[in-house]
Design a protein around this motif. Structure first.
Motif, PDB file in Angstrom:
ATOM      1  N   LEU A   1       0.809  -1.224   0.000  1.00 19.44           N
ATOM      2  CA  LEU A   1       0.000   0.000   0.000  1.00 19.44           C
ATOM      3  C   LEU A   1       0.844   1.277   0.000  1.00 19.44           C
ATOM      4  CD1 LEU A   1      -2.745  -1.052   2.600  1.00 19.44           C
ATOM      5  CD2 LEU A   1      -2.868  -1.162   0.096  1.00 19.44           C
ATOM      6  N   LYS A   2       2.168   1.119   0.047  1.00 21.24           N
ATOM      7  CA  LYS A   2       3.096   2.257   0.080  1.00 21.24           C
ATOM      8  C   LYS A   2       2.787   3.212   1.231  1.00 21.24           C
ATOM      9  CE  LYS A   2       4.104   2.076  -4.869  1.00 21.24           C
ATOM     10  NZ  LYS A   2       4.142   2.825  -6.148  1.00 21.24           N
ATOM     11  N   GLN A   3       2.537   2.613   2.393  1.00 16.20           N
ATOM     12  CA  GLN A   3       2.221   3.409   3.573  1.00 16.20           C
ATOM     13  C   GLN A   3       3.451   4.161   4.069  1.00 16.20           C
ATOM     14  OE1 GLN A   3       0.606   0.777   6.503  1.00 16.20           O
ATOM     15  NE2 GLN A   3      -1.264   0.344   5.370  1.00 16.20           N
ATOM     16  N   ARG A   4       3.206   5.315   4.660  1.00 21.22           N
ATOM     17  CA  ARG A   4       4.278   6.106   5.254  1.00 21.22           C
ATOM     18  C   ARG A   4       4.196   6.028   6.775  1.00 21.22           C
ATOM     19  NH1 ARG A   4       6.213  11.204   1.760  1.00 21.22           N
ATOM     20  NH2 ARG A   4       6.023  10.285  -0.314  1.00 21.22           N
ATOM     21  N   GLY A   5       5.292   6.367   7.409  1.00 21.73           N
ATOM     22  CA  GLY A   5       5.320   6.353   8.869  1.00 21.73           C
ATOM     23  C   GLY A   5       5.296   4.970   9.464  1.00 21.73           C
ATOM     24  N   VAL A   6       5.845   3.976   8.754  1.00 23.17           N
ATOM     25  CA  VAL A   6       5.868   2.592   9.250  1.00 23.17           C
ATOM     26  C   VAL A   6       7.176   2.372  10.003  1.00 23.17           C
ATOM     27  CG1 VAL A   6       5.908   0.167   8.591  1.00 23.17           C
ATOM     28  CG2 VAL A   6       4.406   1.773   7.381  1.00 23.17           C
ATOM     29  N   ASN A   7       7.076   2.108  11.318  1.00 22.94           N
ATOM     30  CA  ASN A   7       8.255   1.922  12.154  1.00 22.94           C
ATOM     31  C   ASN A   7       8.038   0.747  13.096  1.00 22.94           C
ATOM     32  OD1 ASN A   7      10.113   4.494  11.752  1.00 22.94           O
ATOM     33  ND2 ASN A   7       7.991   5.219  11.796  1.00 22.94           N
ATOM     34  N   ILE A   8       9.056  -0.083  13.228  1.00 20.11           N
ATOM     35  CA  ILE A   8       9.020  -1.246  14.121  1.00 20.11           C
ATOM     36  C   ILE A   8      10.243  -1.183  15.026  1.00 20.11           C
ATOM     37  CG2 ILE A   8       9.167  -3.763  14.255  1.00 20.11           C
ATOM     38  CD1 ILE A   8       7.660  -3.910  11.618  1.00 20.11           C
ATOM     39  N   LEU A   9      10.020  -1.396  16.308  1.00 26.91           N
ATOM     40  CA  LEU A   9      11.116  -1.386  17.278  1.00 26.91           C
ATOM     41  C   LEU A   9      11.325  -2.799  17.807  1.00 26.91           C
ATOM     42  CD1 LEU A   9      13.153   0.185  19.068  1.00 26.91           C
ATOM     43  CD2 LEU A   9      11.307   0.425  20.754  1.00 26.91           C
TER      44      LEU A   9
ATOM     45  N   SER B   1       8.207   8.953   7.884  1.00 26.60           N
ATOM     46  CA  SER B   1       9.158   8.114   7.156  1.00 26.60           C
ATOM     47  C   SER B   1       8.529   7.579   5.877  1.00 26.60           C
ATOM     48  CB  SER B   1       9.629   6.958   8.045  1.00 26.60           C
ATOM     49  OG  SER B   1       8.531   6.187   8.486  1.00 26.60           O
ATOM     50  N   ILE B   2       9.274   7.691   4.787  1.00 28.06           N
ATOM     51  CA  ILE B   2       8.772   7.277   3.476  1.00 28.06           C
ATOM     52  C   ILE B   2       8.847   5.770   3.308  1.00 28.06           C
ATOM     53  CG2 ILE B   2       9.125   7.521   0.979  1.00 28.06           C
ATOM     54  CD1 ILE B   2      10.285  10.302   1.564  1.00 28.06           C
ATOM     55  N   LYS B   3       9.922   5.175   3.799  1.00 38.42           N
ATOM     56  CA  LYS B   3      10.112   3.738   3.689  1.00 38.42           C
ATOM     57  C   LYS B   3       9.978   3.079   5.059  1.00 38.42           C
ATOM     58  CE  LYS B   3      11.059   3.616  -0.727  1.00 38.42           C
ATOM     59  NZ  LYS B   3      10.190   2.889  -1.680  1.00 38.42           N
ATOM     60  N   PRO B   4       9.489   1.820   5.114  1.00 40.87           N
ATOM     61  CA  PRO B   4       9.410   1.118   6.399  1.00 40.87           C
ATOM     62  C   PRO B   4      10.784   1.054   7.055  1.00 40.87           C
ATOM     63  CG  PRO B   4       8.215  -0.100   4.704  1.00 40.87           C
ATOM     64  CD  PRO B   4       8.944   1.006   4.005  1.00 40.87           C
ATOM     65  N   THR B   5      10.823   1.334   8.337  1.00 42.00           N
ATOM     66  CA  THR B   5      12.094   1.396   9.055  1.00 42.00           C
ATOM     67  C   THR B   5      12.023   0.505  10.294  1.00 42.00           C
ATOM     68  OG1 THR B   5      12.344   3.697   8.337  1.00 42.00           O
ATOM     69  CG2 THR B   5      13.809   2.930  10.087  1.00 42.00           C
ATOM     70  N   ILE B   6      13.046  -0.337  10.452  1.00 40.33           N
ATOM     71  CA  ILE B   6      13.136  -1.214  11.625  1.00 40.33           C
ATOM     72  C   ILE B   6      14.273  -0.702  12.501  1.00 40.33           C
ATOM     73  CG2 ILE B   6      13.526  -3.554  12.462  1.00 40.33           C
ATOM     74  CD1 ILE B   6      12.397  -4.608   9.865  1.00 40.33           C
ATOM     75  N   TRP B   7      13.943  -0.456  13.753  1.00 39.76           N
ATOM     76  CA  TRP B   7      14.896   0.067  14.723  1.00 39.76           C
ATOM     77  C   TRP B   7      15.244  -1.044  15.702  1.00 39.76           C
ATOM     78  CZ3 TRP B   7      15.664   5.599  14.508  1.00 39.76           C
ATOM     79  CH2 TRP B   7      14.808   6.259  13.613  1.00 39.76           C
ATOM     80  N   ILE B   8      16.527  -1.162  16.064  1.00 39.20           N
ATOM     81  CA  ILE B   8      16.977  -2.217  16.970  1.00 39.20           C
ATOM     82  C   ILE B   8      17.725  -1.587  18.141  1.00 39.20           C
ATOM     83  CG2 ILE B   8      18.514  -4.203  17.231  1.00 39.20           C
ATOM     84  CD1 ILE B   8      17.969  -4.958  14.383  1.00 39.20           C
ATOM     85  N   THR B   9      17.407  -2.071  19.336  1.00 37.27           N
ATOM     86  CA  THR B   9      18.104  -1.589  20.534  1.00 37.27           C
ATOM     87  C   THR B   9      18.250  -2.731  21.525  1.00 37.27           C
ATOM     88  OG1 THR B   9      18.047  -0.019  22.374  1.00 37.27           O
ATOM     89  CG2 THR B   9      15.935  -0.821  21.578  1.00 37.27           C
ATOM     90  N   ASN B  10      19.320  -2.688  22.301  1.00 37.55           N
ATOM     91  CA  ASN B  10      19.493  -3.638  23.402  1.00 37.55           C
ATOM     92  C   ASN B  10      18.939  -3.079  24.708  1.00 37.55           C
ATOM     93  OD1 ASN B  10      20.916  -5.321  21.635  1.00 37.55           O
ATOM     94  ND2 ASN B  10      22.885  -4.426  22.185  1.00 37.55           N
ATOM     95  N   ASN B  11      18.644  -1.768  24.700  1.00 36.08           N
ATOM     96  CA  ASN B  11      18.250  -1.105  25.936  1.00 36.08           C
ATOM     97  C   ASN B  11      17.022  -0.231  25.694  1.00 36.08           C
ATOM     98  OD1 ASN B  11      18.263  -0.102  28.554  1.00 36.08           O
ATOM     99  ND2 ASN B  11      19.789   1.484  28.094  1.00 36.08           N
ATOM    100  N   PRO B  12      15.836  -0.821  25.625  1.00 40.03           N
ATOM    101  CA  PRO B  12      14.630  -0.040  25.333  1.00 40.03           C
ATOM    102  C   PRO B  12      14.300   0.984  26.407  1.00 40.03           C
ATOM    103  CG  PRO B  12      14.045  -2.253  26.047  1.00 40.03           C
ATOM    104  CD  PRO B  12      15.535  -2.240  25.882  1.00 40.03           C
TER     105      PRO B  12
END
Length: 720
Positions: A278-286, A379-390
């Motif tokens: 669907l070309k959604q914007r603002g897609v973020n996963i933590l 955000s234009i493209k889906p972005t995955i964020w990774i952290t060890n310390n949420p």
């Protein structure tokens, strides 16, 4: 935009012209053109630029020191009028030679020149951007050129002559710049141009009512990460090509979606699949979790399953000490989003995102909350964020993620499947893999790194296990954790395919077929100890598949129909785990139906026939009594291979694994033992380790006893 501070001239040793790169002659041409413009327009050199800086620049760009030493000041006007001054005449001749050789054909051979021309063609104003790109590139790769440009810009900022000279050197006009940066084309141009300011922010993300050309030329740059690619890549064919070279994470993952928990994999996969379609914007996963639990590997596997390219932003952000780390990464994200908008399926990865969110002014890691929120929401493209310390992330940030998921360590059984695939070729035993996977202080990241290191040594089997044990213990000791137990090599023998006496088909050829097709039905028969079950274990390790072993006691049930259910369950388990199924001593419950007196005996065989027909994996059955098997079952096997007693030369080779040397006398005695199997040598190895007997004669005596035991005949029963 802040003006760059002047930096002291670098002391660069002069080089012969033959060694000068393409960029340096081009810079010399710019200097020569600068001097000509000053003379042509009757400008005062001292009011514009320090003559000594020009002298130092010429020396740094390759002018022989014998032409420079002793000259504190070149008379530039006389120098350009070709006056009869010995030193200046040589200098002029040297410079003229370079200018004359700097033809268009010479430039077209330079990688950077052609790459810049290609990148400029994608813009709305290719001529303008080609010259601006070239100007920025030279300014960033040549310290002498940058210092000259800074000199023109910094000290005499209000001097129109300096701006006039810079524009003439570049070969553009003020109206060209205004046309490109002011007006209705600005929004479209942002997708085309690569130009940024010194804070790595796109200059096209700003709105200009008027432009200070001097400030613009002092601050405009190409993103620093683009410079090495532009300089060295043989041939960039588009802006997309450049972006992929700089951002795309080239990775190979041996893992599949089945290697991860469905609770973790499926929600992210399905959500991203819909968002991309669907070309959604603002897609973020933590994603968060302990180090080494496989967060990055999960992202790689999801990207691969979605058919998406993975762009790693965190490893490409400009952390060279200039400015605030968070602001640099924010600029990187914004610019990457804009550049990638026109590309296909892209997923952005920001690993160790604590550097971006963690607020610490003293450590240069703070950015205003509304800026971060804007980046997440737009955000234009889906972005995955990774952290060890949420816990380092503010709740205001966390609630803006679409999915927040903790990634935990998989079950040890899942670890085992991954390690089998990763260690393919090392021939690690199932016992060793199980041992390291069940150590609670070892993560898959530890084991994967150890596997990669061990592969570089070319070790296999026991040697590989010993090397891995040493490396893994290094991690454990550093973390103050219990070490792995040492492997007792003296009680084990390495499996060697060449030490099996196979009759019917070559087992190595069968293995190649399984590698190619992924399926086969194999019946292995022969005397006990000849390596039938051992081959199944060896094959599983070589092809990187788990091994499921079932014996008669596992399958035979007390009630009618229970055995059939157990047979079906065994095949189903092998399908689910993509495992090799081994039925050991299959003759004990698959006797010929011709002599069966009970109906359940026939239904048991029928169930086996059905399951074999429907199974598209690797199925191995072993028996010591192949003649007892039902003929219909036997016909279903692709290969019926007999593993017989060892040949004399094979027995001698196995004996060498037990002792450092072997005499001719021992060889003669071993040649007389015609009923030896690999199992006998395994027994001898364990027995010698228990007794502490390791000499050649002692080991030979034990081996002779094992052979004699199998030759003992039972006393006859009944009347004679």
């Amino acid at each position: 935009m802040a003006i760059r501070k002047k930096t002291p001239a670098l002391k660069i040793e002069a080089k012969p012209y033959a060694l000068i790169m393409h960029e340096q002659p081009l810079v010399l041409c710019c200097i020569y053109k600068l001097l000509q413009q000053i003379q042509t327009h009757c400008l005062v050199l001292d009011d514009l630029i320090d003559e000594s800086l020009i002298v130092r620049s010429l020396a740094a760009l390759g002018m022989p020191r014998r032409f420079v030493n002793g000259i504190h000041k070149i008379d530039i006007p006389k120098f350009l009028r070709k006056t009869k001054n010995t030193k200046q005449d040589h200098q002029l001749k040297w410079l003229n030679n370079i200018i004359e050789e700097m033809s268009l054909s010479t430039l077209t051979e330079a990688k950077f020149y052609q790459n810049i021309r290609t990148l400029a063609k994608s813009t709305k104003h290719p001529r303008l951007y080609f010259r601006l790109y070239l100007f920025c590139y030279l300014k960033q790769v040549s310290d002498p050129f940058r210092q000259l440009v800074d000199e023109l810009n910094s000290d005499y900022g209000n001097n129109e002559d300096s701006k006039f000279l810079l524009l003439n050197i570049i070969g553009i006009s003020e109206s060209d710049i205004n046309k490109a940066l002011i007006g209705y084309e600005l929004a479209e141009q942002a997708c085309d141009s690569l130009l940024v300011n010194q804070d790595e922010e796109s200059i096209h993300l700003q709105s200009y009512s008027c432009i200070d050309i001097r400030i613009l030329l002092a601050n405009v740059e190409l993103p620093q990460k683009f410079i090495p690619v532009i300089s060295s890549h043989p041939e960039l064919n588009s802006v997309e090509h450049l972006i992929r070279q700089c951002y795309q994470l080239n990775y190979k993952t041996s893992l599949t979606p089945l290697d991860f928990s469905s609770d973790q994999f499926i929600p992210m996969f399905e959500y991203l699949e819909t968002a991309i379609a669907l070309k959604q914007r603002g897609v973020n996963i933590l994603l968060h979790g302990e180090p080494g639990v496989g967060k990055t590997e999960l992202v790689k596997t999801i990207s691969s399953a979605l058919g998406c390219d993975l762009f790693d932003i965190s490893k490409n952000s400009n952390n060279d000490g200039r400015g605030n780390l968070s602001e640099n990464m924010a600029s990187e994200l914004l610019r990457t989003q804009v550049l990638c908008e026109q590309l296909g399926n892209i997923i952005l990865l920001v690993d160790e995102c604590d550097d971006f969110f963690y607020e610490s002014v003293s450590r240069g890691r703070n950015i205003r909350k509304h800026q971060i929120n804007k980046i997440l929401e737009c955000s234009i493209k889906p972005t995955i964020w990774i952290t060890n310390n949420p816990s380092s992330l503010d709740d205001a940030y966390v609630r803006r993620f679409d999915i927040v998921m903790e990634i935990t360590s998989p079950e040890p059984e899942n670890y085992e499947n991954k390690i089998r695939k990763l260690s393919k070729g090392l021939r690690l035993s199932s016992e060793f893999i199980k041992h390291i996977c069940h150590h609670k202080n070892l993560s898959i990241a530890h084991i994967e790194k150890t596997i990669n290191v061990t592969k570089t040594f070319g070790l296999t089997a026991t040697n590989a296990e010993e090397q891995m044990t040493m490396l893994l213990n290094g991690y454990l000791v550093a973390g103050s954790y219990p070490k792995l137990k040492d492997i007792q090599k003296s009680s084990r023998l390495d499996y060697d395919l060449s030490l099996t006496n196979c009759i019917g088909h070559d087992l190595s050829v069968v293995q190649k077929g399984i590698n190619r097709l992924g399926e086969s039905r194999i019946l292995l028969y022969g005397p006990p100890g000849t390596g039938k079950s051992a081959y199944a274990k060896y094959l599983a390790e070589e092809v990187g598949m788990p091994l499921i072993t079932k014996s008669a006691s596992d399958l035979l049930g007390c009630y009618v129909g229970e055995t059939e259910k157990n047979i079906a369950a065994a095949f189903d388990e092998a399908k689910e785990k993509n495992a090799i199924l081994l039925l050991d001593e299959v003759d004990s419950f698959l006797n010929s139906r011709e002599g069966s007196s009970q109906n359940w005996e026939s239904t048991m065989v029928n169930e086996m026939l059905t399951q074999m027909e429907n199974f598209d994996g690797v199925f191995i059955a072993t028996t010591n009594f192949n003649k007892k098997l039902d003929h219909a079952v036997a016909r279903r096997f692709d290969f019926k291979i007999k593993l017989d007693y060892l040949k004399p030369e094979q027995s001698i080779k196995m004996f060498k694994q037990l002792t450092a040397q072997i005499s001719q006398k021992s060889k003669v005695q071993i040649n007389k033992l015609l009923n030896l199997t690999p199992g006998d040598f395994a027994v001898v190895a364990r027995k010698s380790a228990l007794l502490g007997t390791f000499t050649e004669s002692e080991i030979l005596d034990i081996l002779i006893d094992e052979s004699a035991y199998k030759q003992t005949e039972a006393k006859p029963i009944g009347f004679i």
